[in-house]
Each structure stands twice: as structure tokens, then as C-alpha cells.
Design a protein around this motif. Structure first.
Motif, mmCIF file in Angstrom:
data_model
loop_
_atom_site.group_PDB
_atom_site.id
_atom_site.type_symbol
_atom_site.label_atom_id
_atom_site.label_comp_id
_atom_site.label_asym_id
_atom_site.label_seq_id
_atom_site.Cartn_x
_atom_site.Cartn_y
_atom_site.Cartn_z
ATOM 1 N N ALA A 129 -48.684 22.310 -37.126
ATOM 2 C CA ALA A 129 -47.431 22.692 -36.473
ATOM 3 C C ALA A 129 -47.228 21.902 -35.186
ATOM 4 C CB ALA A 129 -47.433 24.193 -36.193
ATOM 5 N N GLY A 130 -46.087 21.243 -35.095
ATOM 6 C CA GLY A 130 -45.746 20.481 -33.895
ATOM 7 C C GLY A 130 -46.555 19.210 -33.741
ATOM 8 N N GLY A 131 -47.488 18.976 -34.666
ATOM 9 C CA GLY A 131 -48.312 17.773 -34.580
ATOM 10 C C GLY A 131 -49.473 17.920 -33.623
ATOM 11 N N PHE A 132 -49.543 19.055 -32.939
ATOM 12 C CA PHE A 132 -50.564 19.197 -31.902
ATOM 13 C C PHE A 132 -51.575 20.302 -32.179
ATOM 14 C CE2 PHE A 132 -47.978 16.212 -29.790
ATOM 15 C CZ PHE A 132 -48.780 15.623 -28.818
ATOM 16 N N MET A 133 -51.520 20.873 -33.346
ATOM 17 C CA MET A 133 -52.470 21.909 -33.695
ATOM 18 C C MET A 133 -53.847 21.274 -33.940
ATOM 19 S SD MET A 133 -51.468 24.716 -36.415
ATOM 20 C CE MET A 133 -51.568 26.403 -35.894
ATOM 21 N N TYR A 134 -53.828 20.092 -34.507
ATOM 22 C CA TYR A 134 -55.058 19.341 -34.785
ATOM 23 C C TYR A 134 -55.043 18.046 -33.991
ATOM 24 C CZ TYR A 134 -55.616 22.130 -39.083
ATOM 25 O OH TYR A 134 -55.769 23.138 -40.001
ATOM 26 N N ASP A 135 -56.210 17.621 -33.519
ATOM 27 C CA ASP A 135 -56.322 16.221 -33.146
ATOM 28 C C ASP A 135 -57.298 15.558 -34.113
ATOM 29 O OD1 ASP A 135 -59.020 16.119 -32.170
ATOM 30 O OD2 ASP A 135 -58.369 16.823 -30.215
ATOM 31 N N VAL A 136 -57.430 14.258 -34.010
ATOM 32 C CA VAL A 136 -58.195 13.534 -35.041
ATOM 33 C C VAL A 136 -59.693 13.842 -35.009
ATOM 34 C CG1 VAL A 136 -56.520 11.675 -35.233
ATOM 35 C CG2 VAL A 136 -58.388 11.462 -33.575
ATOM 36 N N PHE A 137 -60.160 14.467 -33.921
ATOM 37 C CA PHE A 137 -61.598 14.781 -33.838
ATOM 38 C C PHE A 137 -61.926 16.190 -34.319
ATOM 39 C CE2 PHE A 137 -60.801 11.667 -30.394
ATOM 40 C CZ PHE A 137 -61.564 10.631 -30.900
ATOM 41 N N ASP A 138 -60.899 16.955 -34.650
ATOM 42 C CA ASP A 138 -61.147 18.334 -35.079
ATOM 43 C C ASP A 138 -61.850 18.343 -36.434
ATOM 44 O OD1 ASP A 138 -60.210 19.635 -32.827
ATOM 45 O OD2 ASP A 138 -58.127 19.510 -33.481
ATOM 46 N N PRO A 139 -62.430 19.484 -36.776
ATOM 47 C CA PRO A 139 -63.143 19.540 -38.058
ATOM 48 C C PRO A 139 -62.177 19.568 -39.239
ATOM 49 C CG PRO A 139 -63.159 21.685 -36.982
ATOM 50 C CD PRO A 139 -62.551 20.731 -36.000
ATOM 51 N N TYR A 140 -62.397 18.676 -40.171
ATOM 52 C CA TYR A 140 -61.614 18.696 -41.418
ATOM 53 C C TYR A 140 -62.547 19.081 -42.555
ATOM 54 C CZ TYR A 140 -58.053 16.743 -38.478
ATOM 55 O OH TYR A 140 -57.147 16.577 -37.479
ATOM 56 N N THR A 141 -63.230 20.193 -42.322
ATOM 57 C CA THR A 141 -64.245 20.694 -43.245
ATOM 58 C C THR A 141 -64.029 22.182 -43.462
ATOM 59 O OG1 THR A 141 -65.638 21.062 -41.312
ATOM 60 C CG2 THR A 141 -66.025 19.034 -42.554
#
Lengths: 686, 686
Positions: free
Chosen positions: A542-554
Motif C-alpha cells: 500500500a502506497g509503495g511504502f509498506m515494504y522496502d527492498v530489505f524487508d523479509p520476502y519469506t
């Protein structure tokens, strides 16, 4: 007896038995023309492949891959292994005949004919690239009966519908190491794709080794970029498979990485940073200074020295020009040159780029926004906005084609948005507008885009595959290959074939499931994941700012797939049940399994906090399944359900719409169908 | 309350509860000293890592990896991501203190201390390499309770027992691409190994890009070799993890690849070919011509320019000297120089190599055979033959150490031979002979060898891991860390941790299972595979010629693991049952599952010919399980089984010893125990 299956699939969703007969259930893309014959060609250890005309390194390598895959698939200890130019036996079981060596370039001939009989196999093509395509079909034809492995007797005449059949991989938002790219190229080979569009520069990083501009690597890559040798290796790897590799350097917007290294080229006097989130950012090259063009001339020249493909993608998208608006010199320049909008200025910029690329002997390609008045007709327009909000909108593609631009469609093929395979499958570059032959010729094909804000090397295979096979079919197969159920059936069978090619879309998901389960006992987690899909479009982040590229994608959302097949299969069962085609038995077995899964999943959550996001979804799945079982009881017994029960069931359906873990339960619609059926006595069409 | 668990494990197989308490069950290698405290350090999104003294690139990268693994493991959106020299918060949750930057060289300090309390974590080490080691422990300590993730309060003082803790990967027999090597280095990091011994030249291929001798790549590699850039990348990748990389060029035997490219250096005037099978081959360098030494000087020089490690492995093994015997000039030379055996001639050869390597500033290392009279004491002896036939024979190691040679043990650590983890785990470099302090100092450590005749990039992880963790414990942990059941328990839990590090030992096996099942429904196949082990030692590949390197390694034997854990767990159950520790309930559940699996497996075989090798094993598993269930009935009811039944059961056990598919059923021994127990009334020790 002889069956003739010409490719005549109606647009409605009738099931096409031709695509499900033994021996053909793996075929994807579906061939242009296929004729079944009697007989089987038996695969044995003595199997010999021979090139009976011309040979080429590409042919030898592709044949070697075929032999290797064949031995690994079947466990047969084949006599042949590395195929060389000496393998020219005219009595070979598989005879490969080719007229000339193909060029890895747009429009090259990829046609081929396959003839399998009990006594042998012949694969003919004009070019060795056509042979590469045909060998994939021959691998997909491998079938099983009680005796062993065989190829069914068949005559196939095949050719591509579109000459541009692409996959774009964004290596800027998340970097994807060479082995990830290579295995995706293997997957592309399997489904006859022919363009890898490599998105290598964006706000998040510049991913090409630069000897001319080393700061691009030092400060604008987080240490993650491809060396020149690695890129050349990738390009050769693709060329061996008849696949072009086109680079993209996105300018003048999406320029944070370029400007972090060389801020003097920016439109604003500021400090630039690499972006870490999703979105459209302001950093923009300054189009009114010579230094910008000198820099791009050199940079493009360096990139072009690596990538031999005649097409060069300059991006050009999403430049909102905020920094242009704020820059007084730019404003004065625009006034002085009678430019009335940022579009005019970007056209001016693109015209310079066109000349630079012309000097370097390259065609310029760019996203929709570069299609402005004043841009050369030699430019290729890459349609990504469509024109409206719909996935199937082809307006910008049509406009470009109508005005005489060559163009490629990506609107409707944004697979990073995680819509179902069928949603993309339904989109066709020729649909939406009436096209004359010239316009059709201008539309070169389609390209799926895997933007990687939310995609890591671990998950990218699960996001691209097997859905990409459905899109490959859209780009390769005749326009009337459209049956959705057949597509899903073949795509899911092909999934195992793709795994043989080295893709990790199955194993990567299981890896995440093991982490979610904190154990190897993943079944309860798999059961819930198989009915969940990540939020679609741009809503998950949401808004592009809920995740950054270092967050867990697991996490839960990363374990789910774009097509929750258990939910889809259930929906098909409900549909068939409504139509009176099947009884309730299979549905009830599935529903009972879902009910029973909740206990196991809740127990798993207790030893794995990361799994907690599945808690409510599992409860809801149980409730909905219980309701569905009751509904079926009512329906089967022909009784109308009491209003009180119905209201409660509806409230359960409402409650199940939660988005915990950024995922959504996919059984709501079919269960809702069943619940509604309890309110009408004659709902099953017996 | 405070527990003190000093590492006092008896040699007998009593179960050590210290190694099984919550929070420590993943620990491997087991630390030198560990003291549990009260409390838990909670892992939260605000977790901050800070380097409070010196920083270094290695420290920053290792810390970044820790943060990345932590976020992926737990799903916590941590505030930190890329750790830089600026991350020096003294109030950090995890404080890292280091005195100096370590050197990636033999004998570097790897000691460290960890202190976890409810309020924070401190990791101290003399060198940043010690920190790399400690961070692995901190990852293994991640624990779970109902609240979430935490590290248990603990004080750990740790250091390596041996300074040489190696894994040898053979990239000659089967080539393993860069990503395979890198993920194995990740695994090595996880278990504190510090030497990658890279076997790069053998009869099957030369695997290093050579600018001086391009024919080595053109004709002696099948196109499969590492570029210089790739090797440098691998070496840096290893150095970041405190791991040395030592190259091996095996001479004067194992020289088919060298001699195919440069036959003029051979001892026989013949045409040379790359070997495709296993075994000892005749091609041997000619030790009496200057050209050989000029060539090796240049070749070694080229390799040394890539590998900075001071140690260089010349192989030197298995030179039977057949071509020397056949060469009249060599025979005359030997006579003229008073050489009485090929050993003398090889010593002469090795002395030349010693001088060449000395010139290049390298220590010479070689396999047992280079240990002859007249070889310099600066040479390192790599013991692989042991001296006898036993896995635990340390005779050649002892002889070398006694004579003042530095030495490393690999006999007993040939993990390619697929013995159980416990068999290797029991071997100790210090066992077998009485050693004084000087001899102990000469024995530098141990090294596991993964020869790759039967191992491909797909299967190598399943052959190395998780067993390698048990060997890493042997090389790192105190000598009395020997409890086998504890080892298995921790090793199998660590397996999931290793998967987080990127290893594919779990997913690669599942990939093969899916091919065997011809489907995603792999459970019946998994059940049979979990009780089978591949034939051990050199028996699977009878005579070395049953398989060549191009054969399929995707069959039943390749799906099985060195430790069939379901069979082992069952054997432990039987053992505990015999001792009266447990009742028969769990055993019976397992046996019933095995009985029931046969129908499912036989059905799977019908649609997957490659699975047929499991047919008889599955039947036998069913028969033995049925017998075991009957046996338990007799035992539990205190009745002796009739002789007729007993005889039939024994014949079933005999029949189960088949080796279909080159694998063996592992439940024979425990079922045999149960069957024998039916013949004595008081066999259960209640």
C-alpha cells in the motif's frame, strides 16, 4: 484410426478434449497444427540423435541439452551424451534436418515440423533456432505407459504467431544473480520465448559493470551488479537458445542511481539517494546541458558494446518532471525553445537519444510516454499503460500501431501484479480495436514484465513460473487457443517439466513453507497457502511504502502463488456441480480436509510465530468449509436452508474477506455460490 | 537457577540432555564451553547491531548477512539492513567487539565469547573471523516460544580444536558451477569450516581458465571450467567468511586432461582421452624431461596468481607408474640415477615440484603417496589411505606426524562413499595411536572429501549436507563431543538452518522425488526412500564402469541419502524398546504406515517407469513390517513365536537384502532384532 485436431477452440470455456489426450497434456505453447496418428515411438537406451544436414554449435548444444534432459527425465542410460558435429547418423532415431544457421534477431524463422512414428522421429526446420523450438515440443511429448517411456505418433506443423515474445526481468529493485537469470532463460527456452528484456538501471541501482563510470558500481549498486563477462555469458547462453537479450537504461526519470553517482547531471542541486521503496521518484536527468548527452552517449556506447541486439530500451516512463518544474534554467530554456509542456522537453531529450542510438547503430525503444509528436517512426513503442485502467486495454498499442510505429504490448502482462494466469491469458495484442494488416504488422508481440520491488532471487521463479508458459502460449499459439481450463491443466503439468529445466518455482515455495512451518512437516501450511493469493495490483504494498527492498520476502504472502490452484479446482468443481456434471463427492472430500486442517495449522502456529498471519484465514477456511458442507446437504436433499443459517453463512463469507498477511482467501466465491444455491430449490441443473 | 553444562560427554551412547534443551537443539558444532542462564533476549523489529570497536569490510558483510538471515528467518521488518562502518552504536542490542582484523590463513585466531542476557547480546573476539564464527552460533540460538522469537540467555566461550577444518570439492569428475560452490561455502560458514580444498584437475577435465595453455580449456574441459574472474570471486566470497581456498592440480598421475591437451608431456606416445568413468587411469606425466617442469612451473604459476593461499596441493596419489614401466628412456634414466622403484622416481618428481612451489612461495601439500624418504619436511601430508581398510585407520597420518610432517586427515572422511554420518563422526585425527604434544601439533586437522564421480550439481548438496555439519563438529568441538544420538538430533534440526543459508539439500532431493513420482504427490516415494541408502564404499559403481559421468543421477539411488533417518529412528525405537524404555506404540504406528505404503507405491510405479527400481524394496518393506508387527505381538504378550513363522520371517529378511537400483533397505537389522526377540521370552528388559 486417425484423429485430426486442428486448432479450433471456441472463445467460450468448453473443455477441449484434444488438449487433454494422453501424450499431449504437457504441450505448451499449443502448436499451430497437430495431427495424432496411431503408434508410439519407444524411448530406449539405444536412442540416437543425428543431424542429417547442416550442423551448428547451437544445434549441437541444443541436442546435447535434449539428450541430457531425456536421460535425467527417464533414467535411461543413453549411449549418446555430448552431441558434436560428428553426430550425423542418417539412421538416427531422431533425425534433425535444418537448412541454414539462424540469426538471433527479430523476425528470424522459428518454424518447424515434427513427425513421430513408431519407427522414428524427424524434426525439420529452416533454421537451427527452429530446431531449438521443436526440441522443446519433443521433450513435452515424452509420455508414459506400462511398458515405459515413449513419444506418441504425431504430425506437428508449428510456427510463432508473434515475432516478439518477451519476458522483462527487473534486476534493479532486487538484484538477481547470474544463476537466477540463466535458469529463467532455461524456462524461456522451454516455452519458446525469444526476448529477454533486461531492466538494468532504475532508482534502486545500476547493475552493469562500468569501466567508464565506476561510481555507478561504487556508490549506486550496493555492490550488486553484473560484470561485463557475466553479461556476455548470459547473452551467449540466451543466444544458444535462440533468445535475444535487450538492455534497458531507464532515463530521464527513474534516475536516482545515475544521479547518486553523478549528481551534476541532475535537474536539481541536491543529494541523491538510492530508492528503497516502490513508487515514482523525482530525480531526473537535466535535458538542457550538453554533459547529459555526452554522458549518455558514452554510457549507452559502453552498454551497447556488451549487448549486440539492435534494439536498445531507454525506458522514458513515469517522468513527472517535478525537478524540471523547479529548475529556473530549465523553465527559461523551455520558454526560449517554445516548449509548452514537459512532454515537449522530454521529446527534445528523446530526439537527442534517438540520434545517439542511431550513431551506435541501434533502434530506440521506450515505454508509452516516449510516443509524442516529433519522435521518429523508427522508434519502437512499448505499451505499458494501455490507456485506461483495464488489464486488457490496448489503446496506446493501437495508437502507436495506427500511426505507423512498431510496438510491443506489456499492458495486461504485468505479471508482478499477481493477477491470475487466466487474466493475462485473455489479453491479446490484436484485441480491443479493429486492425488492418499494416497495423497488425506493426504490433510485434507481447512481453511480460517482472518488476521486482517485492520479488527476490528466492521468490522470482514462483512469480514468473509456470504462469509465463500461459503467456508464451498467447504469444506463440494461434489466436483461438483460448480455453482457460485447458490452459490451467497443461500449465500445471508443464510445471514439472519446467522444474526439469532447472527452475525452482516448486522448490522455492516449499523452502518458504518449511520456514513458515519451522519444520519439514509442511502439509498443514501448504493446505492453507493453496487457497490464498497475495493481494493483487498495487494493493499489497500500500502506497509503495509498506515494504522496502530489505524487508523479509519469506512470509505468508511470499509463499502464496498468483493462482491458488486448490481454490480454483474447487471453484471448477462447484461450477460443474451447478451444471449437474458431477455429484458432490469430490467437493465434500476437499471441504472435510479443509475443516480438519485448522487444528493442525493452529498447532503449527504455536511453534512458529512467522506463521501467525495465517491464523484467521485458517479459521475462516474452516468456517466456510463447514458452511459449504451444510449447504451441499441442503442442496442434495432439495431443501431450502433456513434464513438464520443463511445469514450466518453470509456473515462468515463477509468475515473471510480479511487481508491478514497481505493475502486473500480464494474460496469465498465458490462457497458463496453454494450458500446462494441453498436459497433456491432447483439450483442444480440435473 | 543456573545450569552449567561443561562439555563432558561419555564415549558410550547415553543421551545427553544438555544438547537437547530448548534453545540449544540447533547448536552444531557444539561449543567448547556453554553455560545456560535465566532469561531470554527478545528479538524485535527494533533490533540493532553495532560494532563497538574496530570495524572491517568482513565484519560489515558478515553483520549484513546476519541481519538479512534474521529478517528472513523471523519475518521481522528490522530497521537495519546493510551494515556499514557507521553502525557503531554502543547501545546496540547486539554489540560486536573485535581487537584486530584477521588474516584468512592457517592458524588465525577464531576464538570468541558470546554473552546473551535479557537486556542484550555481546559477541567478543580477537579477530573479525572469530566474529564470523560467533555469528553462526547466534543464528543457531534463535528460539521460539508463544511470545515470539528470542535468544536464550547463555554464556559461551568457544574456539576451534583444529586449525584445518576442510571440505574438498571435486569439480573435475562433474563440474559444479559457481553458484553451487558459493552455496556450499555458505554452508561451510554456517558450521565454522575454514578450508575449501578445490580439486580442479583430474582425468576428467581441467577446470581453470588458462591463458598460458588454452588447449586445457579447448580440448580438456568439455567447455566446463571456471574463469579467472569466477575463481577470484569465489576466493573473495570465501575470504569474507574466513575460509581459505586451496587449489589442487593432481600430478603426475590423474593426468588425462593435461595430456589430452599436451600429449608430448606424457610418459607414453599415445592418444589421450578424458576419462568418463571412475577408477585409476594410466596417463602419467613424464618426469625425466625438462618440458614437464617448465610446463608445471608456468601452469602452477598461473594458478598461484589466482589463489593467494600459501598452500598448494599437487595430488600425487594413485600413480601406478604403468606408463613409466613401459617407457625405455624412463627405465634407463632410473637406472642411471640409481632409482629402484617408481616411488623413487616420484620422489624425484616431487622434489622438483617442491622447488618450483618454493620459488612461487607456496607450501607443497599432497596425498599420502608423496610421503617418501627424501621429501622435505616442509611438505604437508594429506592422509587418505589411512593404512589399512578401516575408516578409522590413522596410520599414515600418524607416521607423517611422527616423522615431523604437518598433516591433515581425510581417511575416514570420504563422504562420497556414503557411509552414515556416525561412521565419519567417530573418526578422530587424534585416535588410533598414542601421540605426544609435538605429534599433536603436527596433525593440523581433518578434511572431508566429496569426490564427484557419482555426484552432479543437482545432488551434491544432498551428499555433503547435513552430514558435513557432524564432521565440522568433529574438527571444531572438544574431543569428548561424541554422543551419536545427540549428533543426529542436532544435525537434523540444523538441516533447516542450512537451508536458510541457501543450500538445496532438502529441495534437491524433493526435486528428484517429484521426477520419480512423475507428480507432485511424492509421499509414497518419500516413505520408501527414507528407509533406503545407496550402496556404500565403492560398491555402488561396481568396477568403476557401471556409471559414466553422463549417466542419469536422478534415479532411486540418487534420491536416497547416506542416512535413512526413518530407518534409523526406527532402529532407535527398537533399541529403546529392548531396554524397556518405551512401549511398542510408536514402532507399531511406523510399521503400519510402511505396510500401507506399498499399495500407493506400486500404483505410482505404474505411471512412472523410472520408479520401478523401488518395486521389490517396497514389497520387502511391507513383508518385514508385517513380520515386525507379528513379532511385537508375540513379545508384548510374552509368547514365543512358532518356529515355522520364525523361519519365514528370517527368509523375508534374507530376501530383503536385494540391491535393486543400487540401494539397500535399512530396516533389516532392527526388524531382525524384533524377530530374534520372539525366540526368547524375557527379551524386553522391563
Amino acid at each position: 484410426m486417425k484423429y485430426l485436431y486442428l486448432v479450433v477452440f471456441s472463445l467460450c470455456a468448453t473443455f477441449t478434449s484434444a488438449q487433454n489426450i494422453n501424450g499431449l497434456e504437457n504441450l505448451m505453447p499449443w502448436p499451430k497444427q497437430i495431427e495424432m496418428k496411431d503408434g508410439k515411438f519407444r524411448l530406449t537406451e539405444g536412442f540416437v540423435l543425428g543431424m542429417t544436414e547442416l550442423t551448428s554449435p547451437r544445434l549441437c548444444k541444443a541436442s546435447t541439452r535434449y539428450i541430457e534432459r531425456l536421460t535425467n527425465r527417464t533414467g535411461l542410460f543413453l549411449d549418446q551424451n555430448i552431441i558434436t558435429a560428428a553426430d550425423t547418423s542418417r539412421s538416427a532415431d531422431l533425425q534433425i534436418q535444418v537448412d541454414r544457421i539462424g540469426q538471433v534477431e527479430l523476425g528470424e524463422d522459428e518454424s518447424h515440423q515434427i513427425s513421430v512414428s513408431a519407427s522414428g522421429v524427424v524434426l525439420k526446420a529452416e533454421t537451427d533456432i527452429g530446431v531449438v523450438r521443436g526440441l522443446q515440443t519433443l521433450f513435452q511429448l515424452i509420455s508414459v505407459d506400462k511398458v515405459g517411456y515413449y513419444l506418441p505418433a504425431v504430425e506437428i506443423v508449428d510456427d510463432a504467431r508473434f515475432q516478439w515474445r518477451g519476458l522483462m526481468i527487473d534486476a534493479s529493485r532486487h538484484f538477481h544473480p547470474v544463476d537466477v537469470i540463466k535458469r529463467n532463460i532455461d524456462g524461456m527456452e522451454a516455452v519458446k520465448l525469444n526476448v529477454l528484456h533486461f531492466h538494468l538501471c532504475d532508482d534502486h541501482g545500476y547493475r552493469i559493470e562500468s569501466k567508464l563510470f565506476p561510481r555507478l558500481n561504487e556508490v549506486s549498486s550496493d555492490g550488486q551488479y553484473y560484470t561485463v563477462a557475466e553479461l556476455k555469458d548470459i547473452i551467449q547462453y540466451a543466444a544458444d537458445r535462440g533468445i535475444r537479450v535487450m538492455p534497458e537504461i531507464d532515463v530521464p526519470g527513474h534516475a536516482s542511481a545515475l544521479l547518486k553517482a553523478y549528481p551534476e547531471l541532475g535537474s536539481k542541486d541536491t543529494t541523491y539517494y538510492l530508492s528503497r521503496n516502490a513508487g515514482v521518484f523525482d530525480p531526473t536527468l537535466n535535458p538542457i546541458i550538453d554533459e547529459t548527452y555526452t554522458f549518455l552517449d558514452q554510457l549507452f556506447g559502453e552498454v551497447i558494446s556488451i549487448f549486440p541486439d539492435p534494439y536498445f530500451h531507454i525506458g522514458g516512463d513515469e517522468n513527472e518532471g517535478k525537478h524540471w518544474d523547479e529548475n529556473e534554467e530549465i523553465q527559461a530554456f523551455m520558454k526560449a525553445h517554445d516548449m509548452h509542456s514537459n512532454h515537449d522537453l522530454q521529446t527534445y531529450f528523446n530526439q537527442h537519444l534517438f540520434e545517439i542510438l542511431k550513431k551506435h547503430d541501434r533502434y530506440m525503444m521506450g515505454w508509452d510516454e516516449i510516443h509524442t509528436d516529433g519522435i521518429s517512426k523508427e522508434t519502437v513503442i512499448h505499451s505499458w499503460r494501455g490507456g485506461g485502467q483495464s488489464l486488457a486495454d490496448t489503446t496506446t498499442l493501437f495508437n502507436a500501431a495506427r500511426q505507423g510505429f512498431k510496438s510491443v504490448l506489456s499492458n495486461g502482462y504485468y505479471i508482478d501484479l499477481m493477477y491470475n494466469a487466466e487474466d493475462y491469458y485473455r489479453v491479446d495484442p490484436y484485441f480491443g480495436y479493429e486492425l488492418d494488416e499494416e497495423m497488425k504488422a506493426n504490433i510485434m508481440g507481447g512481453e511480460a514484465t517482472m518488476w521486482s520491488e517485492l520479488v527476490t532471487p528466492l521468490t522470482i521463479d514462483t512469480r514468473v513460473w509456470p504462469r509465463m508458459a500461459a503467456l508464451a502460449e498467447r504469444y506463440w499459439s494461434p489466436v483461438d487457443t483460448r480455453d482457460v481450463r485447458s490452459m490451467y491443466s497443461r500449465m500445471n503439468k508443464l510445471s514439472l517439466v519446467l522444474e526439469h529445466y532447472g527452475l525452482q518455482h516448486i522448490s522455492a515455495q516449499e523452502k518458504i513453507l518449511r520456514n513458515l512451518a519451522n519444520s519439514r512437516a509442511i502439509e498443514p501450511v501448504r493446505v492453507i497457502v493453496d487457497v490464498l493469493e497475495p493481494m493483487k495490483g498495487y494493493t499489497r504494498n500500500a502506497g509503495g511504502f509498506m515494504y522496502d527492498v530489505f524487508d523479509p520476502y519469506t512470509k505468508l504472502a511470499d509463499a502464496t502463488l498468483a493462482d491458488a490452484m486448490a481454490a480454483r479446482d474447487f471453484a471448477y468443481q462447484v461450477e460443474d456441480y451447478q451444471r449437474g456434471k458431477v455429484d458432490s463427492k469430490a467437493m465434500m472430500a476437499q471441504l472435510k480436509l479443509w475443516v480438519g486442517n485448522d487444528d493442525a495449522l493452529q498447532a503449527a502456529i504455536k511453534v512458529s510465530p512467522i506463521l501467525a498471519q495465517a491464523k484467521e484465514h485458517s479459521t475462516n477456511l474452516k468456517l466456510l468449509s463447514e458452511d459449504a458442507l451444510v449447504a451441499i446437504d441442503y442442496i442434495d436433499s432439495g431443501k431450502k436452508a433456513p434464513k438464520k443459517w443463511y445469514k450466518q453463512a453470509v456473515s462468515h463469507l463477509e468475515q473471510a474477506k480479511i487481508q491478514d498477511g497481505r493475502v486473500e482467501l480464494q474460496v469465498i466465491a465458490p462457497v458463496s455460490e453454494l450458500v446462494e444455491m441453498t436459497q433456491s430449490k432447483s439450483s442444480v441443473q440435473n
